[in-house]
Design a protein around this motif. Structure first.
Motif, PDB file in Angstrom:
ATOM      1  N   THR A   1       0.809  -1.223   0.000  1.00 19.41           N
ATOM      2  CA  THR A   1       0.000   0.000   0.000  1.00 19.41           C
ATOM      3  C   THR A   1       0.842   1.272   0.000  1.00 19.41           C
ATOM      4  O   THR A   1       0.286   2.374  -0.044  1.00 19.41           O
ATOM      5  CB  THR A   1      -0.937   0.019   1.229  1.00 19.41           C
TER       6      THR A   1
ATOM      7  N   SER B   1      -8.871  -1.749  -3.348  1.00 20.21           N
ATOM      8  CA  SER B   1      -9.510  -0.781  -2.451  1.00 20.21           C
ATOM      9  C   SER B   1      -9.748  -1.406  -1.078  1.00 20.21           C
ATOM     10  O   SER B   1      -9.630  -0.726  -0.040  1.00 20.21           O
ATOM     11  CB  SER B   1     -10.839  -0.308  -3.050  1.00 20.21           C
TER      12      SER B   1
ATOM     13  N   ARG C   1      -6.402  -1.312   0.758  1.00 22.60           N
ATOM     14  CA  ARG C   1      -6.056   0.029   1.250  1.00 22.60           C
ATOM     15  C   ARG C   1      -6.890   0.384   2.478  1.00 22.60           C
ATOM     16  O   ARG C   1      -6.399   1.013   3.420  1.00 22.60           O
ATOM     17  CB  ARG C   1      -6.262   1.060   0.149  1.00 22.60           C
ATOM     18  N   GLU C   2      -8.151  -0.012   2.459  1.00 22.20           N
ATOM     19  CA  GLU C   2      -8.986   0.257   3.626  1.00 22.20           C
ATOM     20  C   GLU C   2      -8.512  -0.564   4.823  1.00 22.20           C
ATOM     21  O   GLU C   2      -8.512  -0.085   5.954  1.00 22.20           O
ATOM     22  CB  GLU C   2     -10.450  -0.065   3.300  1.00 22.20           C
TER      23      GLU C   2
ATOM     24  N   SER D   1      -5.502   1.009   6.575  1.00 20.71           N
ATOM     25  CA  SER D   1      -5.760   2.234   7.346  1.00 20.71           C
ATOM     26  C   SER D   1      -6.206   1.942   8.771  1.00 20.71           C
ATOM     27  O   SER D   1      -6.296   2.855   9.591  1.00 20.71           O
ATOM     28  CB  SER D   1      -6.834   3.079   6.647  1.00 20.71           C
TER      29      SER D   1
ATOM     30  N   SER E   1      -8.879  -6.509  10.383  1.00 20.36           N
ATOM     31  CA  SER E   1      -9.176  -5.326   9.568  1.00 20.36           C
ATOM     32  C   SER E   1     -10.054  -5.704   8.377  1.00 20.36           C
ATOM     33  O   SER E   1     -10.946  -4.950   7.989  1.00 20.36           O
ATOM     34  CB  SER E   1      -7.883  -4.656   9.103  1.00 20.36           C
TER      35      SER E   1
ATOM     36  N   VAL F   1     -13.863  -4.266   7.407  1.00 21.86           N
ATOM     37  CA  VAL F   1     -14.292  -3.775   6.092  1.00 21.86           C
ATOM     38  C   VAL F   1     -15.594  -4.463   5.678  1.00 21.86           C
ATOM     39  O   VAL F   1     -16.526  -3.828   5.164  1.00 21.86           O
ATOM     40  CB  VAL F   1     -13.187  -4.019   5.039  1.00 21.86           C
TER      41      VAL F   1
ATOM     42  N   LYS G   1     -18.684  -3.161   7.575  1.00 19.52           N
ATOM     43  CA  LYS G   1     -19.271  -1.925   7.035  1.00 19.52           C
ATOM     44  C   LYS G   1     -20.304  -2.258   5.965  1.00 19.52           C
ATOM     45  O   LYS G   1     -21.385  -1.653   5.919  1.00 19.52           O
ATOM     46  CB  LYS G   1     -18.165  -1.033   6.462  1.00 19.52           C
TER      47      LYS G   1
ATOM     48  N   PHE H   1     -14.305   4.880  11.114  1.00 23.81           N
ATOM     49  CA  PHE H   1     -15.402   4.652  10.175  1.00 23.81           C
ATOM     50  C   PHE H   1     -16.338   5.849  10.089  1.00 23.81           C
ATOM     51  O   PHE H   1     -16.888   6.142   9.032  1.00 23.81           O
ATOM     52  CB  PHE H   1     -16.165   3.386  10.568  1.00 23.81           C
TER      53      PHE H   1
ATOM     54  N   LYS I   1     -14.654   8.221   7.797  1.00 18.91           N
ATOM     55  CA  LYS I   1     -14.754   7.795   6.402  1.00 18.91           C
ATOM     56  C   LYS I   1     -16.128   8.121   5.825  1.00 18.91           C
ATOM     57  O   LYS I   1     -16.273   8.477   4.668  1.00 18.91           O
ATOM     58  CB  LYS I   1     -14.484   6.281   6.287  1.00 18.91           C
TER      59      LYS I   1
END
Length: 709
Positions: free
Chosen positions: A375, A418, A421-422, A425, A433, A437, A440, A530, A533
């Protein structure tokens, strides 16, 4: 090293070297004050440019915090102002901060947000000899960065192969700073002890009863061993006749110990009372314990070894290196002449123990590391040929690339997606992690963040909590327990929140006060990420779902995150086989197995697990029941062919890629979830049925006994 230490010349020489060289290597012997003094020297001498700061990394959180506080005290400033620290989930800095202590992992995260580290004019990588995973990555990244902009890099260590580092950093100059230590007499064992633990206890008692004043530092491998040793010594002292044993204070010291208990080691104490401090290897270099005259060194350390073929972590007690032995002995000579009792022979030190500590990057799972590098968007990056000081085995890199592809963090060409990358973070391990994601998407962020936070703290429960689960059944239903650890952890946190976060809640349910508070802080920060974001004022991310459907969405999120950690129960048997290119036969850890079993004594057919560890045998820890229809796509994915040459991102020839797969124990480019297990005997259906009948018979006998009572 400073004026107070009577060594102004050395301080000036170091400041001059850092001014004129992009990279400077400083070898500071024990007692030289390199950790606390170098940053102050560079600040006073003007090496740290106006408006910028000096960053000083530490391999451990506890060291970053304690050293920052000490430096702030020396400078007479408030912590968090001119001198501050930044560690995972805690930042005590401001725009006025000029000296910033931080963990090496924190600096890596700052590189993601600010690839040039524009906030700093000097970076000091301290305790480099420990060769932590994050420090090794920083070596390669900062080597590139110092050639790209005006950044000064200082590598400091107590003991290090200076020539090797100088060569790696393009013949950087090396300075050796003498320490302020007294002579240390070394005593080796004449023969290897049958039990290093028992030998350590006997040596402690003998030294305490038969030697003069001075505190004692004893190195052991971990928390459980340290607490056992404290109890043993205290019991022995109490059992001795009055007057035969001088007064003593026994103290533990390990990383997960609450800060107020850690600080007792550094507080002023009665000089007529000897302190006996049992510590892990954090006392080798990261923390200097005052007043130590005697050191007891069993010559071992606890270390995690990762097997890329099986995906298994093994926590092993291994011999320390000669470098570590020297460091431990040096702890005895800080305030006066000391003595080090080595509970191993001189021949063992010279012939059996490694010369230097094996770098963490060569013995650990690299999924998070490879995702991080992917990343960064470094032009032409091929993780297989990255400029590591000591490259890891290609099998470890190949394993990491496969796992990242399977969770959707990289595509077939090895580029970060994507999703990847999320994931990067979030300050979580990759599986968690990825689950966040997915949460969400499934609208269960609050529940998943809670579980992720509870799994991210070192300790939630006190003692052997699973030996007495009756009290936890007040918080979680029988159905929750049947779903696994994650549902139970969620219910515990929800009940704690409903109690108003009361401390007596921890006492009632044997929960760690520090662990629960830390989990609350982690959860708060994850939800904050979140919300940022979403760029919305909506607060629904913080709302729990208390329905069965909510638990289903949580489990589906975990299923997406732990796609490479799925296990299938054997037919009519409570053993499991992991899915993947090299499946392994294993069992659910006994701490949870009983609660997961149904009325027939069988565990769930399909589970995901957080960790595969080996102690006496392979065990699955932190497991969650999943439904078979959720993993049809995952099973198909795990059987796909992948090309490690493409996933690495670069310049390997196809032949090299095939050899990499061979080194990993795979056929070239192929991942087959249906391969035979790596280990274990072939088990017949008759044996399985017989074992099940024996289990049910024992269960009936226990129920009959309980009914008789």
């Amino acid at each position: 090293m400073t004026d107070e230490r009577g060594d102004r010349r050395t301080a000036n020489d170091i400041a001059s070297a850092v001014k004129t060289n992009a990279v400077t290597v400083v070898i500071g012997e024990t007692g030289s004050g390199k950790t606390t003094q170098i940053a102050q020297i560079l600040l006073r001498s003007g090496v740290v440019a106006d408006g910028s700061a000096v960053a000083v990394t530490q391999p451990r959180r506890v060291a970053a915090v304690s050293v920052a506080k000490r430096v702030a005290e020396e400078m007479g400033v408030e912590i968090g102002k001119e001198v501050g620290y930044s560690v995972r989930f805690e930042d005590r800095t401001c725009r006025l901060t000029r000296i910033k202590y931080l963990t090496d992992g924190t600096l890596l995260r700052e590189l993601l947000e600010d690839p040039t580290l524009s906030r700093y004019s000097v970076v000091v990588l301290d305790e480099a000899h420990e060769r932590s995973l994050h420090t090794d990555i920083l070596f390669g990244l900062l080597k590139k960065l110092v050639s790209a902009r005006e950044l000064k890099l200082v590598i400091t260590s107590a003991t290090l192969d200076s020539e090797k580092f100088s060569t790696y950093f393009d013949d950087a100059p090396v300075f050796t700073v003498p320490g302020r230590t007294f002579p240390v007499q070394i005593a080796h064992a004449t023969e290897a002890p049958k039990s290093y633990f028992q030998s350590a206890i006997e040596t402690v008692v003998d030294v305490h009863v038969n030697t003069g004043p001075g505190d004692m530092l004893v190195f052991l491998t971990g928390q459980e061993e340290i607490e056992k040793a404290c109890r043993a010594v205290e019991a022995h002292v109490r059992s001795m006749p009055e007057g035969e044993c001088p007064d003593v204070q026994v103290l533990p010291l390990y990383a997960s110990l609450p800060p107020d208990m850690q600080s007792r080691v550094f507080h002023p104490h009665d000089p007529n009372v000897r302190r006996i401090i049992f510590a892990t290897n954090i006392a080798e270099t990261s923390l200097t314990v005052p007043g130590i005259v005697f050191v007891i060194d069993p010559g071992v350390v606890k270390q995690v070894e990762y097997d890329a073929m099986t995906g298994m972590n093994a926590l092993k007690v291994v011999p320390i290196s000669s470098v570590q032995a020297k460091q431990r002995a040096g702890r005895a000579g800080r305030t006066q002449a000391g003595r080090c009792y080595r509970l191993y022979t001189k021949d063992a030190l010279e012939l059996d123990m490694p010369a230097i500590t094996r770098p963490e990057i060569q013995r650990t799972c690299l999924v998070g590391t490879i995702l991080y590098l992917k990343t960064l968007n470094l032009k032409g990056l091929d993780v297989m040929t990255f400029d590591f000081l000591d490259p890891p085995d290609t099998a470890l890199i190949a394993d990491a690339l496969r796992q990242l592809y399977f969770v959707g963090a990289i595509d077939l060409d090895g580029k970060a997606t994507s999703i990847g990358r999320e994931m990067s973070s979030l300050p979580l391990e990759p599986c968690l992690s990825r689950a966040m994601v997915e949460a969400k998407r499934l609208d269960c962020v609050a529940d998943t963040a809670t579980v992720a936070a509870m799994l991210s703290v070192e300790r939630v429960f006190l003692g052997q909590h699973r030996d007495a689960t009756e009290s936890l059944h007040e918080l979680a239903t029988h159905e929750d327990f049947l779903l696994g650890d994650h549902a139970v952890l969620l219910r515990i946190y929800q009940a704690w929140e409903s109690s108003g976060y009361q401390r007596k809640f921890h006492q009632r349910y044997s929960l760690s006060d520090r662990g629960m508070k830390f989990a609350r802080e982690i959860r708060k920060q994850l939800l904050g990420v979140f919300k940022d974001k979403r760029k919305s004022d909506r607060n629904d991310f913080d709302c729990f779902s208390r329905t069965d459907e909510g638990l289903n969405r949580l489990r589906q999120s975990l299923c997406a995150g732990f796609v490479t950690k799925i296990a299938h129960r054997l037919p009519n048997h409570n053993g499991y086989r992991t899915l993947g290119e090299n499946s392994t036969l294993c069992q659910v850890h006994p701490s949870m197995a009983r609660q997961l079993a149904d009325k027939d004594g069988l565990l769930p057919e399909w589970i995901v697990y957080h960790e595969l560890i080996t102690t006496s045998r392979p065990f699955l820890r932190h497991v969650c029941k999943i439904e078979p229809e959720w993993i049809s796509k995952q099973r198909e994915l795990l059987s796909k062919k992948v090309n490690i040459h493409r996933l690495s991102g670069g310049v390997l020839s196809p032949g090299d890629a095939e050899s990499t797969d061979a080194a990993s124990g795979h056929e070239a480019d192929t991942v087959d979830a249906n391969k035979a297990p790596v280990e274990g005997r072939r088990i017949t259906d008759e044996q399985v049925s017989a074992a099940r009948e024996r289990f049910l018979a024992r269960k009936k006998q226990k129920l009959a006994k309980l009914a008789g009572k």
